[in-house]
Design an enzyme around this catalytic site. Structure first.
Site, PDB file in Angstrom:
ATOM      1  NE  ARG A  63      -1.515  -2.391   2.844  1.00 29.84           N
ATOM      2  CZ  ARG A  63      -1.625  -3.684   2.536  1.00 29.84           C
ATOM      3  NH1 ARG A  63      -2.718  -4.119   1.979  1.00 29.84           N
ATOM      4  NH2 ARG A  63      -0.660  -4.540   2.822  1.00 29.84           N
ATOM      5  CB  THR A  64       3.451   2.510   2.329  1.00 34.42           C
ATOM      6  OG1 THR A  64       2.664   2.000   3.404  1.00 34.42           O
ATOM      7  CG2 THR A  64       4.016   3.855   2.699  1.00 34.42           C
ATOM      8  CE  LYS A  91      27.274  -5.547  -6.658  1.00 31.35           C
ATOM      9  NZ  LYS A  91      27.593  -4.482  -7.615  1.00 31.35           N
ATOM     10  NE  ARG A 113       7.094   0.570   4.900  1.00 33.36           N
ATOM     11  CZ  ARG A 113       5.867   0.044   4.920  1.00 33.36           C
ATOM     12  NH1 ARG A 113       5.674  -1.212   4.584  1.00 33.36           N
ATOM     13  NH2 ARG A 113       4.831   0.783   5.249  1.00 33.36           N
ATOM     14  CG  HIS A 141       3.404   3.681   8.651  1.00 32.93           C
ATOM     15  ND1 HIS A 141       3.540   4.536   7.571  1.00 32.93           N
ATOM     16  CD2 HIS A 141       2.930   2.508   8.136  1.00 32.93           C
ATOM     17  CE1 HIS A 141       3.182   3.906   6.472  1.00 32.93           C
ATOM     18  NE2 HIS A 141       2.815   2.669   6.782  1.00 32.93           N
TER      19      HIS A 141
HETATM   20  N1   CP Z   1      -0.250  -0.118   5.890  1.00 28.91           N
HETATM   21  C1   CP Z   1       0.943  -0.398   5.323  1.00 28.91           C
HETATM   22  O1   CP Z   1       1.980   0.207   5.665  1.00 28.91           O
HETATM   23  O2   CP Z   1       0.890  -1.349   4.364  1.00 28.91           O
HETATM   24  P1   CP Z   1       2.156  -1.801   3.492  1.00 28.91           P
HETATM   25  O3   CP Z   1       3.128  -2.460   4.435  1.00 28.91           O
HETATM   26  O4   CP Z   1       1.619  -2.739   2.451  1.00 28.91           O
HETATM   27  O5   CP Z   1       2.760  -0.561   2.894  1.00 28.91           O
END
Ligand code: CP
Length: 315
Positions: A63-64, A91, A113, A141
């Site tokens: 999603r993100t 590496k 991320r 998040h």
């Molecule tokens: N909600 C969320 O962060 O989903 P993803 O890990 O799929 O990005």
């Protein structure tokens, strides 16, 4: 460098904790305009034309990652997707060397991320680009909490005074930390529930009420937010079994029917159907789970726009 006309005080979005209620409201209000853009036949505006955004995803995401990329494209930014797999990270190249090499190609923003808490801040402190935290370990998040707040505001009409219960693996979730920061700043009433091994000690100090049963969490709630068990951060399961967990904390239609009229169910995804949530709930009339995903694009457009526009003004 920030200017007086900058919409947000920082060049980066590292978490909800440093944001003021006014900044949160600004992002949510800005996202309303961008939601309208996403409903047009031509879903594109030139706001970030000429800007380069690098999506640096060192941990799995659906999603993100996808919604940031869509948001960037709808703002006419140039985008580059970077993942650890297939790169020189394999590496042994460090995160900071990777980021400094990417920076040498002059991106305006980096969306990151990473499994290590604090990774986005480490980059933000060293790089002139705006850094957006797309999830760092169990820390924060922020765009998830913002899209959750946007969805609650849209569905319930307000955040202040709304009763929101968050149920599940509270101990290992970055989503819950960002949501608690946001919802308490906006004066919502937050309850958390879960088995004792999945509730951090002293969580009450974050301004939330703690209950130990799902029925208590449902009682009086306007919103139930379900969380999955973060097996990847636990090392080993700290509950007796997933079947027992479902029997105790799994959200079922029968349990929800005892809740308030108009109660909505949220989940940040990915869901574990039959563990924390029944399919009849996930796909049922209470669920706004796919609305959260839709709103994620508008909220991320707002964040990119507010940081990207400010970045240009401050250059
Ligand atoms: N909600 C969320 O962060 O989903 P993803 O890990 O799929 O990005």
């Amino acid at each position: 460098m920030r200017t007086a006309s900058s919409a947000l005080r920082s060049k980066d979005l590292l978490g909800i904790e440093p944001l003021s209620p006014e900044e949160i409201t600004l992002i949510l209000d800005t996202a309303e305009g961008f939601k309208e853009v996403s409903e047009r036949p031509v879903k594109k505006v030139p706001a970030l034309r000429g800007q380069l955004v690098i999506n640096l995803f060192m941990e799995a995401s659906t999603r993100t990652r996808v919604s940031f990329e869509i948001a960037e494209k709808r703002l006419s930014a140039d985008t580059l997707n970077f993942s650890a797999s297939g790169s020189s990270v394999e590496k042994g190249e460090t995160l900071i060397d990777t980021a400094e090499n990417l920076m040498a190609m002059h991106p305006d923003m980096i969306v990151i991320r990473h499994k290590h808490p604090g990774s986005p801040k480490m980059l933000a402190d060293r790089l002139p680009a705006s850094v957006i935290n797309a999830g760092d370990g169990a820390h924060e998040h922020p765009t998830q909490a913002l899209l959750d707040a946007f969805t609650i505001r849209e569905r319930v009409g307000r955040l202040q005074g709304t009763n929101i219960s968050i149920v599940g693996d509270i101990a290992h979730s970055r989503v819950v930390r960002s949501n608690i920061h946001l919802l308490t700043k906006m004066k919502a009433n937050v309850t958390v529930a879960g088995p004792p091994t999945l509730l951090p000690m002293d969580i009450e100090k974050m301004g939330v009420r703690v209950v130990h049963s799902l029925d208590k969490a449902i009682e009086g709630a306007d919103v139930i937010m379900m969380l999955r068990i973060q097996l990847e951060r636990q090392g080993k399961l700290t509950i007796p079994s997933l079947r027992e967990y479902y029997n105790t904390f799994g959200l079922t239609p029968e349990r929800l029917r005892r809740g308030k009229e108009g109660l909505i169910v949220m989940h940040p995804g990915p869901m574990n159907r039959g563990v924390e949530i029944a399919s009849d709930v996930a796909d049922g009339p209470w669920s706004v789970i796919l609305e959260q995903v839709t709103n994620g694009v508008a909220v991320r457009m707002a964040v990119l726009y507010l940081l990207g526009g400010a970045h240009m003004e401050g250059a």
